[in-house]
Design an enzyme around this catalytic site. Sequence first.
Site, PDB file in Angstrom:
ATOM      1  CG  ASP A  34      -1.930  -1.063   1.208  1.00 56.47           C
ATOM      2  OD1 ASP A  34      -1.955  -1.819   0.221  1.00 56.47           O
ATOM      3  OD2 ASP A  34      -2.713  -1.158   2.174  1.00 56.47           O
ATOM      4  CB  ALA A  35       3.938   2.081   1.909  1.00 57.25           C
ATOM      5  CE1 TYR A  37      -2.574   2.606  -6.851  1.00 51.78           C
ATOM      6  CE2 TYR A  37      -3.146   4.035  -5.000  1.00 51.78           C
ATOM      7  CZ  TYR A  37      -3.363   3.611  -6.304  1.00 51.78           C
ATOM      8  OH  TYR A  37      -4.336   4.192  -7.056  1.00 51.78           O
ATOM      9  CG  LEU A  84      -8.281  12.040   7.489  1.00 54.59           C
ATOM     10  CD1 LEU A  84      -7.551  11.206   8.529  1.00 54.59           C
ATOM     11  CD2 LEU A  84      -8.762  13.340   8.108  1.00 54.59           C
ATOM     12  CD  GLU A 115      -9.443  10.653  16.861  1.00 60.74           C
ATOM     13  OE1 GLU A 115      -9.672   9.816  15.965  1.00 60.74           O
ATOM     14  OE2 GLU A 115     -10.200  11.592  17.127  1.00 60.74           O
ATOM     15  CE  LYS A 117      -4.400   7.769   7.659  1.00 62.84           C
ATOM     16  NZ  LYS A 117      -4.561   6.441   7.095  1.00 62.84           N
ATOM     17  CG  ASP A 119      -2.697   0.029   8.104  1.00 64.91           C
ATOM     18  OD1 ASP A 119      -3.486   0.427   7.226  1.00 64.91           O
ATOM     19  OD2 ASP A 119      -1.624  -0.530   7.858  1.00 64.91           O
ATOM     20  NE  ARG A 138     -13.606   6.814   1.882  1.00 65.58           N
ATOM     21  CZ  ARG A 138     -13.229   7.133   0.661  1.00 65.58           C
ATOM     22  NH1 ARG A 138     -13.028   6.193  -0.231  1.00 65.58           N
ATOM     23  NH2 ARG A 138     -13.067   8.394   0.322  1.00 65.58           N
ATOM     24  CE1 TYR A 231     -12.700   7.584  11.489  1.00 60.18           C
ATOM     25  CE2 TYR A 231     -11.718   5.505  12.124  1.00 60.18           C
ATOM     26  CZ  TYR A 231     -12.211   6.344  11.148  1.00 60.18           C
ATOM     27  OH  TYR A 231     -12.218   5.934   9.848  1.00 60.18           O
ATOM     28  CE  LYS A 319       0.058   7.359   4.701  1.00 61.27           C
ATOM     29  NZ  LYS A 319      -0.791   6.183   4.482  1.00 61.27           N
ATOM     30  CB  CYS A 413      27.949 -26.613   9.267  1.00 57.27           C
ATOM     31  SG  CYS A 413      28.422 -25.014   9.952  1.00 57.27           S
ATOM     32  CB  CYS A 431      25.946 -26.555  12.817  1.00 54.48           C
ATOM     33  SG  CYS A 431      27.652 -27.094  13.065  1.00 54.48           S
TER      34      CYS A 431
HETATM   35  S1  IVH Z   1     -10.975  10.587  10.531  1.00 51.99           S
HETATM   36  C1  IVH Z   1     -13.534  13.265   8.242  1.00 51.99           C
HETATM   37  N1  IVH Z   1      -9.696   9.187  12.345  1.00 51.99           N
HETATM   38  O1  IVH Z   1      -7.682   6.891   7.686  1.00 51.99           O
HETATM   39  C2  IVH Z   1     -12.934  12.171   9.001  1.00 51.99           C
HETATM   40  N2  IVH Z   1      -9.674   8.411  10.104  1.00 51.99           N
HETATM   41  O2  IVH Z   1      -8.259   8.955   4.843  1.00 51.99           O
HETATM   42  C3  IVH Z   1     -11.951  11.416   8.218  1.00 51.99           C
HETATM   43  N3  IVH Z   1      -8.464   6.313   9.793  1.00 51.99           N
HETATM   44  O3  IVH Z   1      -9.672   5.692   5.447  1.00 51.99           O
HETATM   45  C4  IVH Z   1     -11.404  10.253   8.894  1.00 51.99           C
HETATM   46  N4  IVH Z   1      -7.877   6.025  11.896  1.00 51.99           N
HETATM   47  O4  IVH Z   1     -10.593   5.089   7.654  1.00 51.99           O
HETATM   48  C5  IVH Z   1     -10.037   9.288  11.048  1.00 51.99           C
HETATM   49  N5  IVH Z   1      -8.627   8.037  14.057  1.00 51.99           N
HETATM   50  C6  IVH Z   1      -8.963   8.140  12.768  1.00 51.99           C
HETATM   51  C7  IVH Z   1      -8.592   7.178  11.821  1.00 51.99           C
HETATM   52  C8  IVH Z   1      -8.949   7.352  10.477  1.00 51.99           C
HETATM   53  C9  IVH Z   1      -7.817   5.537  10.673  1.00 51.99           C
HETATM   54  C10 IVH Z   1      -8.546   6.033   8.338  1.00 51.99           C
HETATM   55  C11 IVH Z   1      -9.886   6.275   7.728  1.00 51.99           C
HETATM   56  C12 IVH Z   1      -9.561   6.734   6.330  1.00 51.99           C
HETATM   57  C13 IVH Z   1      -8.126   7.114   6.381  1.00 51.99           C
HETATM   58  C14 IVH Z   1      -7.938   8.584   6.103  1.00 51.99           C
END
Ligand code: IVH
Length: 681
Positions: A34-35, A37, A84, A115, A117, A119, A138, A231, A319, A413, A431
């Site tokens: 993912d990173a 990408y 975000l 908070e 983030k 994964d 989503r 959240y 990030k 060995c 060994c």
């Molecule tokens: S807030 C408007 N808070 O990060 C609110 N997102 O694009 C937007 N994510 O896919 C999201 N932990 O699923 C928020 N504490 C957190 C989060 C969080 C993970 C994910 C979220 C989104 C991506 C941000």
Amino acid sequence: MTENSLFQRANELREQLAHHLYRYHVLSDPIISDAEYDRLFDELVAIENSHPELITPDSPTQRAGSDLSEDFPKVQHPAPILSLSKALTIEELMAWEERTLKMLPSGTTLEYTLEPKLDGLTIVITYENGVLVRAATRGNAIIGDDVTANVRTIRTVPLRIPVSPDGPPAPEKLVVRGEIMFHKSDFEQLNEKQHESGLPPYINARNTASGTLKQKDSRITANRPLTAYLYGIVELRGKTLHTQWEMLTYLRDLGFRIAPDAALYPTLSDIIQQIPTWETRRNQLEYEIDGLVIKVNDLAVVRELGVVGKDPRSAIAYKFAAQEVTTRVLGVTPNVGRTGKLTPTAQLEPVFVAGVTVVNATMHNYKFIQALDVRLGDRVIIKRSGDVIPYVIGPVISARDGSETPILPPERCPFCDTPIIQPESAVDHFCPNPECPERVLRSIEFFVSRGAMDIEGMGPQTVKILIDKGFIKDEADIFYLKSESLLELEGFAEKKVENLLASIEKAKSRPLARFIAALGIDGVGNTVSPALTARFNSVAALSEASVEQIDDINGIGKVLAQNIVDWFKDDHHQTILNKMREAGVDPQSEQRIAIGDSLAGLTFVLTGTLPTMTREEAGELIQAHGGKVSSSVTKKTSYVLVGDSPGSKAEKAQTLDIPMIGEDDLRQMVNENSAPQPRLL
Ligand code: IVH
């Protein structure tokens, strides 16, 4: 870059991104992390931002990502499920605040929540009059897949709120947003189950969580331990909230599991100060995070700031550097450790990950290679987190072109040419030659190291020189080193030699438990060794002990007892022990060093780096005062001694309500014989 080459690069990136999107969403078979990408995507965004004329309608930047599948009915979200914007540096965070403040009346100050983030993948759950009625992915931010039946199986998602009768009354309608994922330990367990059933392991927790949530048969989802953390609120009827912090508290009071470890800070610089701590903490958490989310606390300001594209202006994701990347296995060499255990190490095409270029990664053992079917020439995903040695997570099978070849354990060995053995039912290959030069090198390195005999001035490099020069062939030879010969060595001036000999002299009278642990007997570390020396108060007594006598000690099983007896019976080991004794090595038995019994009946678990002593020293102090040291936190643990950067043991202690103490508290306990006040971290 010239305009023309930017144009070409943008086209190239679009082509690559389209291919990876197809692999990810259509084939469910990504070949990059993912990173990686994100990195390609971010590069394209940067080009398009500086040259908007290069944007094409089919550019992947022109659509919000979608994870819709044909297997589920569709649900329209009550409001767009926003994303975000990201910051990769502190400067970008500060620039974000500056932009935000410019849009607000001058003199405005902002509080923020911080908070983790999480994964995982986004989930949107609807409650009507307290009852869970719908759960959706989503999707494309406007419409999602209806995965209600699957989400109902996740135990941390309440089917009815409030969960507790003391909670706030259920609102008329509540649409909450959160993240679905596996706890690290649950994911490991899931893979253990796969292994037991003879199935290949899952490689990526996030993709597996996504696959699990999108099962057509919810019984499959129910069998996999997913977790949900919430959240945010997408829609709320029948209640008004004023701040993000109030929102989190409200969700918690209703009975949801909320973004863990969230906190409220008065300024952005307070938040910035927290970042280094989080970067270390990241690797000790029960759940995977890939950054931090910073949100304006005041919801009126959040509304006023509004949205740009698909991102709210009032929040940003900071990030962390990626920890997982893909690269190619160029070769595999077995490392041989002090016990003779072989650890296959992959030589990689150099790859930059989490701040360093990695060229080697461990593959644990040959059974692991076989279970994952990693082959020479494979593209593999590797992970580097914290100070842990980078390791191979697994191969990208779909990137194979047929030229890859199997990786087999060596027959002999590579250091001493002795045939390699694999004891019955063991995972590892060995060994078996105790005189193998590589094993000797590793044993001596271990024997003199800090946690063992702690001989200062004798790091791995010095050990290697002394072996290469023929000055030492085993641990005992260390105690026969003479200044005349040491002075011959390059870089060994008089003072250095004097210091080295002084620390060797000091090591002759280390505590018995430490000496036994330093011998490197498989399975005898800093927990088992004190248990042995509590019963046998000299090397000679332990040498003569029977399997039954050792097996009788609490916490030591038959297999380990046999192993210990075999070790002492071995002629080579007896020769070394005799040589040491003749050189004046005289480990001090516990009876002689016991100083008190103020900790009698108490069991301690140690975690983190202590301010002024090593964990071994703290363990010795505890035992010298009659206490016990154990390696895992259970209900029977009396205290957890916590230092800097504590591991998951501190979290476990919190869960089990075990009091946590610091080094000062311990000193107080042994000096004043009084129990300390627990300090909550
Ligand atoms: S807030 C408007 N808070 O990060 C609110 N997102 O694009 C937007 N994510 O896919 C999201 N932990 O699923 C928020 N504490 C957190 C989060 C969080 C993970 C994910 C979220 C989104 C991506 C941000």
